[in-house]
Design a protein around this motif. Structure first.
Motif, PDB file in Angstrom:
ATOM      1  N   ASP A 278       8.510  13.196  71.539  1.00  0.00           N
ATOM      2  CA  ASP A 278       8.256  13.524  69.825  1.00  0.00           C
ATOM      3  C   ASP A 278       9.290  14.458  69.462  1.00  0.00           C
ATOM      4  OD1 ASP A 278       6.461  11.536  70.320  1.00  0.00           O
ATOM      5  OD2 ASP A 278       4.623  13.155  70.471  1.00  0.00           O
ATOM      6  N   ILE A 279      10.310  15.063  70.147  1.00  0.00           N
ATOM      7  CA  ILE A 279      11.247  15.860  69.578  1.00  0.00           C
ATOM      8  C   ILE A 279      12.552  15.212  69.301  1.00  0.00           C
ATOM      9  CG2 ILE A 279      11.962  18.176  70.185  1.00  0.00           C
ATOM     10  CD1 ILE A 279      10.040  18.306  72.334  1.00  0.00           C
ATOM     11  N   ASP A 280      12.933  15.324  67.928  1.00  0.00           N
ATOM     12  CA  ASP A 280      14.190  14.739  67.519  1.00  0.00           C
ATOM     13  C   ASP A 280      15.573  16.012  67.851  1.00  0.00           C
ATOM     14  OD1 ASP A 280      13.809  12.218  66.554  1.00  0.00           O
ATOM     15  OD2 ASP A 280      12.632  13.040  65.024  1.00  0.00           O
TER      16      ASP A 280
ATOM     17  N   ASP B  29       7.940  23.478  69.586  1.00  0.00           N
ATOM     18  CA  ASP B  29       8.013  22.097  69.368  1.00  0.00           C
ATOM     19  C   ASP B  29       7.551  21.139  70.627  1.00  0.00           C
ATOM     20  OD1 ASP B  29       9.621  21.631  66.880  1.00  0.00           O
ATOM     21  OD2 ASP B  29      10.911  22.886  67.827  1.00  0.00           O
TER      22      ASP B  29
ATOM     23  N   ARG C 281       5.327  15.886  73.986  1.00  0.00           N
ATOM     24  CA  ARG C 281       5.722  17.227  73.555  1.00  0.00           C
ATOM     25  C   ARG C 281       5.937  17.812  74.914  1.00  0.00           C
ATOM     26  NH1 ARG C 281       7.090  18.165  68.641  1.00  0.00           N
ATOM     27  NH2 ARG C 281       6.080  17.053  66.996  1.00  0.00           N
TER      28      ARG C 281
ATOM     29  N   LYS D  80      15.453  23.397  67.573  1.00  0.00           N
ATOM     30  CA  LYS D  80      14.183  22.852  68.157  1.00  0.00           C
ATOM     31  C   LYS D  80      14.190  23.855  69.322  1.00  0.00           C
ATOM     32  CE  LYS D  80      13.376  19.593  65.105  1.00  0.00           C
ATOM     33  NZ  LYS D  80      13.422  18.217  65.403  1.00  0.00           N
TER      34      LYS D  80
ATOM     35  N   PRO E 273      22.896  12.523  68.036  1.00  0.00           N
ATOM     36  CA  PRO E 273      21.545  12.783  67.834  1.00  0.00           C
ATOM     37  C   PRO E 273      20.588  11.934  69.143  1.00  0.00           C
ATOM     38  CG  PRO E 273      22.362  12.267  65.619  1.00  0.00           C
ATOM     39  CD  PRO E 273      23.202  11.905  66.853  1.00  0.00           C
ATOM     40  N   THR E 274      19.341  12.557  69.417  1.00  0.00           N
ATOM     41  CA  THR E 274      18.753  11.575  70.439  1.00  0.00           C
ATOM     42  C   THR E 274      17.184  12.134  70.290  1.00  0.00           C
ATOM     43  OG1 THR E 274      18.440  11.020  72.758  1.00  0.00           O
ATOM     44  CG2 THR E 274      18.868  13.210  72.261  1.00  0.00           C
ATOM     45  N   ARG E 275      16.226  11.626  70.911  1.00  0.00           N
ATOM     46  CA  ARG E 275      15.061  11.911  70.838  1.00  0.00           C
ATOM     47  C   ARG E 275      14.264  12.105  72.070  1.00  0.00           C
ATOM     48  NH1 ARG E 275      11.222  11.731  66.801  1.00  0.00           N
ATOM     49  NH2 ARG E 275       8.807  11.149  67.424  1.00  0.00           N
TER      50      ARG E 275
END
Length: 368
Positions: free
Chosen positions: A17-19, A174, A227, A99, A12-14
């Motif tokens: 503001d989007i995971d 998103d 975003r 997403k 996972p990463t970010r």
């Protein structure tokens, strides 16, 4: 390559503001299947849902206003019907755990009068016709002669980007990616090969990067910097894009993006879009050093290259474009080191379900 070596690609990463559940990004892919009113085809609900295992989908380039269109049957994000059409797509992707952001597009001079409102011609920084072709109802045709945008039109153009971003969030996306690459309008303003203006949007690098900075600032102010992403292509030759000295130009462009603060990502096409990665010498590490936020790399990456870039800190995520066309489950295929299917060139642009939503996923296996 074994599972322990490639874990970083599937971690996972970010991005702002989007995971993201993994670092495989689906790059934007124009497929020319919009229906009447430049509304996205209902088939796109399945198309994007099938690909929702990507850490992030960047949906196809979508025009911000009617003059922004440059190809037959590409969708928009400026009408209520378009927003409604996109909403069904984002809901499907989210229901599948994905997403999705929307790429905001204005083609500038890469257009044809037959695609624009009656009596209108393409707009550009300068009245220079591109040595390029586009896809119309008659097939491939030379692009039309553009007119130079008047200075008093630029605030309205920036407002259209801002409204398009607001519409995208209203449609459930998103976030957005501002398309500033591949020889389209913002890229045309940045390059001295297409910008011969003598006002505050032309001449030196500071003036030529002004529109980029003002558009991204307006979008970030509307929907939040976290975003808002941006796509760049420093040395691509597509759509007659060229500049006499791209290194300082794009370093300054990225410095101006950094100054906005907190952007979700910068997404960089390395080399010639869809072609050689080494067409022109360019220092991408120096470019990345100008930006403290998430960095997405793109163009010709395979799994080994993607893992190497992530492990070396050269990227936070890797975008794959054409492999996603015939491999809706590309993430799983990369995970398993499974062979990739080839797409049908004849069904790439336009048409219906064939070559769009009928590419099969790998069969499920008990130990997959």
């Amino acid at each position: 390559m074994n599972q322990t070596d490639d874990n970083i690609l599937f971690s996972p990463t970010r991005l702002g503001d989007i995971d993201l559940g993994n670092r495989v990004v689906m790059a934007p892919l124009t497929r020319d299947r919009a229906i009447e009113g430049r509304v996205p085809t209902p088939l796109a609900i399945d198309y994007y849902r099938q690909r929702a295992s990507a850490g992030l989908i960047i949906a196809e380039a979508t025009q911000i206003n009617p003059l922004g269109q440059g190809y037959l049957d590409t969708p928009g994000i400026y009408s209520e019907a378009q927003v409604t059409g996109w909403k069904a797509i984002t809901e499907a992707v989210h229901a599948a755990g994905g997403k999705i952001v929307l790429q905001l597009w204005h083609v500038g001079r890469i257009s044809h009068v037959s695609l624009l409102p009656e009596g209108q011609v393409p707009v550009a920084p300068s009245a220079l016709r591109a040595k390029a072709q586009t896809f119309t109802a008659n097939g491939m045709e030379d692009v039309s002669e553009p007119r130079a945008l008047r200075l008093d039109e630029i605030p309205g153009l920036i407002a259209d980007y801002r409204i398009a971003a607001r519409n995208a969030i209203g449609a459930g996306f998103d976030g957005v990616e501002v398309h500033a690459a591949n020889g389209y309008l913002i890229d045309q303003f940045m390059r001295d090969g297409s910008n011969q203006r003598t006002d505050e949007y032309g001449g030196n690098i500071e003036a030529r990067t002004r529109l980029l900075a003002e558009v991204v600032q307006a979008v970030a102010g509307e929907i939040g910097a976290g975003r808002t992403g941006v796509r760049l292509s420093p040395v691509t030759p597509v759509n007659d894009a060229h500049d006499s000295n791209p290194q300082p130009l794009f370093e300054r462009a990225v410095e101006r993006l950094e100054a906005i603060g907190g952007l979700a990502f910068v997404h960089v096409i390395e080399g010639a879009t869809g072609g050689p990665r080494d067409n022109i010498a360019f220092d991408y590490a120096a470019l990345k050093a100008k930006f403290s936020g998430p960095w997405i790399v793109n163009n010709g990456y395979d799994k080994a290259m993607a893992v190497a870039a992530l492990e070396a800190g050269k990227a936070d995520a890797v975008a794959f474009g054409r492999p996603f066309i015939a491999n809706p489950d590309l993430v799983e295929r990369l995970r398993r080191d499974a062979p990739l299917a080839d797409f049908n060139q004849q069904t790439l642009y336009g048409g219906g379900a064939e070559g769009y939503i009928d590419y099969p996923a790998l069969p499920e296996t008990a130990n997959a």
